[in-house]
Design a protein around this motif. Structure first.
Motif, mmCIF file in Angstrom:
data_model
loop_
_atom_site.group_PDB
_atom_site.id
_atom_site.type_symbol
_atom_site.label_atom_id
_atom_site.label_comp_id
_atom_site.label_asym_id
_atom_site.label_seq_id
_atom_site.Cartn_x
_atom_site.Cartn_y
_atom_site.Cartn_z
ATOM 1 N N TYR A 185 0.892 -1.390 -0.062
ATOM 2 C CA TYR A 185 0.115 -0.090 -0.080
ATOM 3 C C TYR A 185 0.851 1.293 0.121
ATOM 4 O O TYR A 185 0.627 2.090 -0.807
ATOM 5 C CB TYR A 185 -0.739 0.104 1.208
ATOM 6 C CG TYR A 185 -1.943 1.247 1.237
ATOM 7 C CD1 TYR A 185 -2.919 1.305 0.434
ATOM 8 C CD2 TYR A 185 -1.193 2.433 1.964
ATOM 9 C CE1 TYR A 185 -3.586 2.546 0.634
ATOM 10 C CE2 TYR A 185 -2.035 3.380 2.035
ATOM 11 C CZ TYR A 185 -3.212 3.525 1.399
ATOM 12 O OH TYR A 185 -3.992 4.791 1.411
ATOM 13 N N LEU A 186 1.901 1.552 1.016
ATOM 14 C CA LEU A 186 2.712 2.600 1.004
ATOM 15 C C LEU A 186 3.318 2.618 -0.253
ATOM 16 O O LEU A 186 3.878 3.734 -0.613
ATOM 17 C CB LEU A 186 3.723 2.305 2.060
ATOM 18 C CG LEU A 186 3.089 2.172 3.567
ATOM 19 C CD1 LEU A 186 4.121 1.939 4.582
ATOM 20 C CD2 LEU A 186 2.529 3.692 3.846
ATOM 21 N N ASP A 187 3.923 1.667 -1.081
ATOM 22 C CA ASP A 187 4.538 1.815 -2.174
ATOM 23 C C ASP A 187 3.796 2.462 -3.496
ATOM 24 O O ASP A 187 4.177 3.102 -4.113
ATOM 25 C CB ASP A 187 5.269 0.273 -2.688
ATOM 26 C CG ASP A 187 6.507 0.064 -1.769
ATOM 27 O OD1 ASP A 187 6.842 0.795 -1.153
ATOM 28 O OD2 ASP A 187 6.752 -1.308 -2.200
ATOM 29 N N ARG A 188 2.600 2.090 -3.137
ATOM 30 C CA ARG A 188 1.520 2.396 -4.354
ATOM 31 C C ARG A 188 1.224 3.878 -3.914
ATOM 32 O O ARG A 188 0.979 4.889 -4.950
ATOM 33 C CB ARG A 188 0.399 1.709 -4.295
ATOM 34 C CG ARG A 188 0.358 0.227 -5.001
ATOM 35 C CD ARG A 188 -0.754 -0.272 -5.331
ATOM 36 N NE ARG A 188 -1.827 -0.463 -4.069
ATOM 37 C CZ ARG A 188 -1.523 -1.725 -3.018
ATOM 38 N NH1 ARG A 188 -0.653 -2.610 -3.311
ATOM 39 N NH2 ARG A 188 -2.375 -1.548 -2.350
ATOM 40 N N GLU A 189 0.787 4.242 -2.944
ATOM 41 C CA GLU A 189 0.497 5.506 -2.484
ATOM 42 C C GLU A 189 1.318 6.482 -2.136
ATOM 43 O O GLU A 189 0.840 7.811 -1.940
ATOM 44 C CB GLU A 189 -0.825 5.197 -1.260
ATOM 45 C CG GLU A 189 -1.865 4.255 -1.914
ATOM 46 C CD GLU A 189 -2.762 4.854 -2.739
ATOM 47 O OE1 GLU A 189 -2.752 6.048 -3.152
ATOM 48 O OE2 GLU A 189 -3.011 3.733 -3.855
ATOM 49 N N VAL A 190 2.255 6.241 -1.475
ATOM 50 C CA VAL A 190 3.248 7.020 -0.935
ATOM 51 C C VAL A 190 4.581 6.899 -1.889
ATOM 52 O O VAL A 190 5.089 6.035 -1.646
ATOM 53 C CB VAL A 190 3.580 7.008 0.643
ATOM 54 C CG1 VAL A 190 4.688 7.965 1.109
ATOM 55 C CG2 VAL A 190 2.517 6.856 1.399
ATOM 56 N N ALA A 191 4.826 8.260 -2.572
ATOM 57 C CA ALA A 191 6.208 8.228 -3.381
ATOM 58 C C ALA A 191 7.613 7.800 -2.567
ATOM 59 O O ALA A 191 7.568 8.611 -1.541
ATOM 60 C CB ALA A 191 6.091 9.332 -4.197
ATOM 61 N N ARG A 192 8.221 6.840 -2.828
ATOM 62 C CA ARG A 192 9.395 6.618 -1.837
ATOM 63 C C ARG A 192 10.375 7.742 -2.611
ATOM 64 O O ARG A 192 11.416 8.122 -2.142
ATOM 65 C CB ARG A 192 9.842 5.162 -2.299
ATOM 66 C CG ARG A 192 8.876 4.339 -1.539
ATOM 67 C CD ARG A 192 9.407 2.930 -1.588
ATOM 68 N NE ARG A 192 10.552 2.690 -0.836
ATOM 69 C CZ ARG A 192 11.263 1.748 -0.911
ATOM 70 N NH1 ARG A 192 11.242 0.879 -1.702
ATOM 71 N NH2 ARG A 192 12.392 1.464 -0.185
#
Length: 156
Positions: free
Chosen positions: A149-156
């Motif tokens: 989820y974080l990878d999809r929604e929060v740009a790293r």
């Protein structure tokens, strides 16, 4: 071709049965966190940290809290917040009282031997550097769902 098939068919069959019999399901959750949270309750610990986690009375806000609320919605869960120090939150993750902990934690955290640490994310509003979230050790399906989820929604 017929001889090759006879020579290798038995070893290939044995190998296939061994691999199938291992019962390997990766990733897995020994405590069933992902299954329990889906459609249920997501128990999150919060430690205040600037604009990332803002504690207002008993309410929790800030950019990390918003991300957690959105993640909870993606797994059809209701968030229940617990406010505490990082040490209290780590204890909660170890005892199973919490499913996730947020604050201003970084990948240089001293808690990485006691909790699972997500990949670092440096584009979260209010972060002064890369930020990580904590999860219970060994709950790998749970951690994979969270990081996905974080990878999809929060740009790293």
């Amino acid at each position: 071709m017929g001889r090759w098939r006879r020579v290798w068919s038995v070893p290939l069959l044995v190998l296939s049965l061994c691999v199938a019999g291992c019962g390997i399901t990766v990733p897995s959750d020994p405590q069933g966190t992902l299954d329990r949270v889906r459609g249920g309750e997501l128990r999150v610990g919060a430690s205040p940290s600037g604009g990332l986690v803002i504690i207002d009375g008993t309410g929790v806000g800030g950019s990390l809290a918003e991300i957690v609320d959105d993640f909870a919605a993606s797994v059809d869960a209701e968030v229940t917040w617990t406010i505490g120090s990082e040490e209290d939150l780590v204890d909660g993750l170890e005892t199973g009282a919490l499913d996730l902990a947020i604050g201003g934690m970084t990948d240089a955290t001293p808690w990485s031997t006691r909790v699972a640490v997500t990949r670092s994310y440096d584009s979260i509003p209010g972060a002064r550097g890369p930020v990580v979230l904590f999860a219970p050790l060994g709950e790998n399906a749970w951690l994979a769902a969270l990081e996905g989820y974080l990878d999809r929604e929060v740009a790293r």
